[in-house]
Design an enzyme around this catalytic site. Sequence first.
Site, PDB file in Angstrom:
ATOM      1  N   HIS A  97       0.791  -1.231   0.000  1.00 55.04           N
ATOM      2  CA  HIS A  97       0.000   0.000   0.000  1.00 55.04           C
ATOM      3  C   HIS A  97       0.828   1.288   0.000  1.00 55.04           C
ATOM      4  CE1 HIS A  97       0.582  -0.064   4.430  1.00 55.04           C
ATOM      5  NE2 HIS A  97       0.381   1.239   4.361  1.00 55.04           N
ATOM      6  N   GLU A 101       3.387   5.559  -3.154  1.00 59.31           N
ATOM      7  CA  GLU A 101       3.504   6.862  -2.527  1.00 59.31           C
ATOM      8  C   GLU A 101       4.935   7.154  -2.077  1.00 59.31           C
ATOM      9  OE1 GLU A 101       0.634   7.599   0.519  1.00 59.31           O
ATOM     10  OE2 GLU A 101       1.382   9.630   0.899  1.00 59.31           O
ATOM     11  N   ASP A 102       5.594   6.149  -1.526  1.00 62.57           N
ATOM     12  CA  ASP A 102       6.883   6.415  -0.888  1.00 62.57           C
ATOM     13  C   ASP A 102       8.094   6.056  -1.738  1.00 62.57           C
ATOM     14  OD1 ASP A 102       5.533   7.308   1.290  1.00 62.57           O
ATOM     15  OD2 ASP A 102       5.777   5.481   2.474  1.00 62.57           O
ATOM     16  N   ASP A 164      -4.373   0.376   7.788  1.00 57.17           N
ATOM     17  CA  ASP A 164      -3.153   1.185   7.800  1.00 57.17           C
ATOM     18  C   ASP A 164      -3.193   2.142   8.997  1.00 57.17           C
ATOM     19  OD1 ASP A 164      -0.812   2.492   6.913  1.00 57.17           O
ATOM     20  OD2 ASP A 164      -1.971   3.910   5.703  1.00 57.17           O
ATOM     21  N   ASP A 284     -23.797   1.987  34.165  1.00 59.97           N
ATOM     22  CA  ASP A 284     -23.845   0.862  33.226  1.00 59.97           C
ATOM     23  C   ASP A 284     -22.572   0.758  32.397  1.00 59.97           C
ATOM     24  OD1 ASP A 284     -24.541   3.185  32.004  1.00 59.97           O
ATOM     25  OD2 ASP A 284     -26.160   2.340  30.795  1.00 59.97           O
TER      26      ASP A 284
HETATM   27 MN    MN Z   1       1.018   2.962   5.552  1.00 62.58          MN
END
Ligand code: MN
Length: 746
Positions: A97, A101-102, A164, A284
């Site tokens: 995932h 992006e990275d 995630d 409760d």
């Molecule tokens: Mn992540």
Amino acid sequence: MSTEPSPVPAAARPPAPQPWEVPVVAEAWRELEAKVRAARPNDDLTPLRKAFERGAWWHRSRKRDSGLPYILHPIAVSAILADEQMDMVCLQVGILHDVVEDEDVTVDDIRRQFGDEVARVVDGVTKLGKIKLANAEERQAESLRKMLLAMTTDIRVIIVKLADRMHNLQTLDALSRERQQRIALETLEIYVPIAHRLGMGKIRGQLEDLAFKFQDPDAYKEILEQLETRRQANAEYLVQIKSTVEAKLARENIPARVEGRLKRPYSVYQKIKRQRIGIEQVYDLLALRIITDSVKNCYAALGVIHNEWTPIMGRIKDFIAIPRPNLYQSLHTSVLGPGGHSFEVQIRTEEMHRIAEEGIAAHWKYKERHKGPADDDQRIAWLRQLVEWQKEVSDSQSFLSTLKVELYSEEVYCFTPKGRVIVLPRDASPIDFAYAIHSDVGNSCVGAKVNGRIVPLKYNLRNGDVVEILTQSGHEPSKDWLALVKTSRARNKIRHHINATEREKAIEIGAKYLEKESRRLGVSLNKISKERLENVAAEYGLSKTEDLYAALGFGRFSARHILHKLEPDLVPENVEPARPVTVPVPVPGGPAGAGQDLVLKVKGIDDVLVYRAKCCNPIRGEAIVGYVTRGKGVAVHSLHCKNVQSLLYENERKIDVEWARAVAESFTVKLIVYSEDRPGMLHEITSVFYNESSNIRSVEARMDEKRNDDSAIVDLTCEVKDKRQMEKIVSALRRISGVRDVERVQ
Ligand code: MN
């Protein structure tokens, strides 16, 4: 693009371990593999292994904040998804995932190696990751939640994103206090409500408690302590009521399992906040859950409970008859138990329980666990429910067949560069966006950048677009924008601005028109008092002199009529039908006064403001056409003028005009003569005008810099009576030896 793992060089001793062979990584993988293997012993885990190795390779240089290899995080996310029994696509995406992006990996790389489905979900998760939720203002949380759902074409994107987030919260200790709070708040405001909306009660509860711990550490600690001090008493009490219920149900032949539980810290916290009480007043903290086999037995069990203990009024809720919008079904009641302590009882069937815990995620679960043929029907029921609930998707059938969830398709969610969300209707343009920010931004908008790239103003904004409006002070909105905008706000602002501008122009023109006409008719405007003018304005129902000028400029009254009102003795009130209108037209750059009036006749209309369009400057004899402008009277263009072709698309504003008979008039024409630069040339040129009795207003000769030879350019402004005279002059000029060309400047 990714690089393939390089073969270990033979000379290297000992060989460096591959990223997936690093002990702590290999250990994490073995745990995940064992977990998946145990739940689905017959499955081929090769695709998962491949995702793991590729993921480890792609993340090989990255470390977590704790200093451990980054791949441990994706493996943990995949493990959370495995615990939830999610399908193989989810497990692979769990591991992959973060790579797009990275790391230097594209969605196409993923598609080639793992297929369309995995690539699509990874792409969705990546896109959600790009949204800067943290920068958004608090009040925009609802917009953000809607947007996340709107951007989600596969619900597994959300499921992976929630897993995630769960792991991020589990490993938040390594981060600064500030980041902890930010992530916790974002979880409670964005992700928890999404999990709730999608019916994922179990994940929602876990996220809430994890986030709560960081969001309000003191309250969290206090509640945990309180729960701890009463743990023994609570446990004993739970055992007591649980066995009582089990015995009573058995006696009534109701098959059921009974779960006793403590309320979660966050729900206790909410109760304290909602009721403004101390934790010692929350009685409760305990709850029972009865899970039985049929709806009939749910109600039977409720009867058993109410028979045993006194129900608390107003606390009985039937979510079986009326399910919650997220499909949650259950019976709720609160009763006064032994010793006067109140506790809550939830009663539901197994299927209802599954929906309550897993929500929409239930339908993407590992297939072997599903029993019964209802699965696809259930999934569709889910989506249909979501659709009906939103009441915004028109063609529900088509998306049901593709299993896409487009809950908010009538809206798009865009961002300012600072992260503010702007909600606009579908197909809205950057102009709508600009006006949504501020009318000044809209009015001075000259262009837009979407996600860093210049786009045309007709661009249709899409979900998640980051929009930067380019402005220029003094810029004015164009009428063409009205065709591009989708919001009534933008439309109204543009109209308002255009009207205001046209009014200003009309006032200016009206004032000039009155002044010119007064001179022609021998009225001295200076001698007329302001009050007198205002009174005349009032006679026409106008409150100010300005309004009178504007009305004159728009052509609603003739200057002659006004002057007659002002000076009845000097100006007779005669109106000759179809009398040619004489209107002053200022010539740019030319001296004021002399010979500038033009005589044009507008067929069937008397006394309107008529002027020659500057773009083509038609002269007597040329074919002409009138165009009713907004605020400036009638513009007369040459029939061949390029501008008029495009203006006349509004056919109702076209008006027939003709050259009126007139005696002394002249038209200003600009000519350029291209010639050799030889002695006597200028004299020969000017002689042509002399012979034609045409007045030269200005003449200027210069070298033709584009050519290397002795070429000259002569710019001339002259006065002609009509087209015929101009044509004679032009051909005489062309006959001069050394003149290469003559051009009329429009
Ligand atoms: Mn992540």
